[in-house]
Design an enzyme around this catalytic site. Structure first.
Site: not given
Length: 178
Positions: A105-106
């Site tokens: 994620i991210c």
């Protein structure tokens, strides 16, 4: 089932560690925190220090065979440190080689990029990684969550903390624990 959460010793975005950790734990998956060094992992809330978490294993002690999924939380400093750690990159490559799911994620796809595991894959990330991922041979999309099965394993990616509910659902669905 066991989930490996790989972070650097400093710089992981706290909610991107704790939210998937809790979601998996709630469904009976045992999470394990892996870091390059033994001791505490310093989490952040964006640029501010947050809580610390004890690491369960070092990268040297971790074995792909002991886990069903790899989760890579983000934060800007976290993947930037991991992408410079040869043993952490070997662990990431090991999950791909074993055909096991990986969820990032991210900013965490920076680690995947450095491990040379994004070529030919479709993924999402924090928008500033777009050009890096395209240059590494990935297809980048602006979606809450992207589940890519065009490779040796399932790759689950999300853009930011606001996407955590969709990210967590996708990881649980992949494990058959939804």
């Amino acid at each position: 089932m066991r989930a490996a959460f790989l972070t650097a010793t400093e710089g992981v975005e706290q909610v991107e560690l704790t939210s998937p950790w809790q979601a998996l734990s709630d469904k009976g998956v045992t999470p394990t925190l892996i870091a390059p060094e033994a001791g505490e992992v310093q989490a952040f809330r964006h640029l501010d220090k947050a809580d610390t978490f004890p690491s369960d294993l070092t990268v040297d002690e971790a074995s792909v065979d002991d886990f069903d999924v790899l989760v890579l939380p983000g934060g800007v400093a976290n993947p930037d440190a991991l992408r410079q750690d040869a043993k952490a990159l070997d662990l990431v490559r090991g999950f791909f080689a074993a055909g096991k799911p990986v969820a990032a994620i991210c900013h965490a796809p920076w680690t995947l990029l450095e491990a040379d595991t994004v070529r030919g894959r479709t993924l999402t990330s924090w928008p500033s990684l777009r050009t890096d991922l395209l240059n590494a041979g990935a297809t980048w999309v602006d979606e809450q969550v992207e589940v890519c099965t065009a490779g040796p394993n399932t790759l689950i990616t999300s853009r930011k903390p606001d996407d955590l509910p969709a990210f967590n659902r996708a990881v649980l669905q992949e494990l058959g624990a939804a």
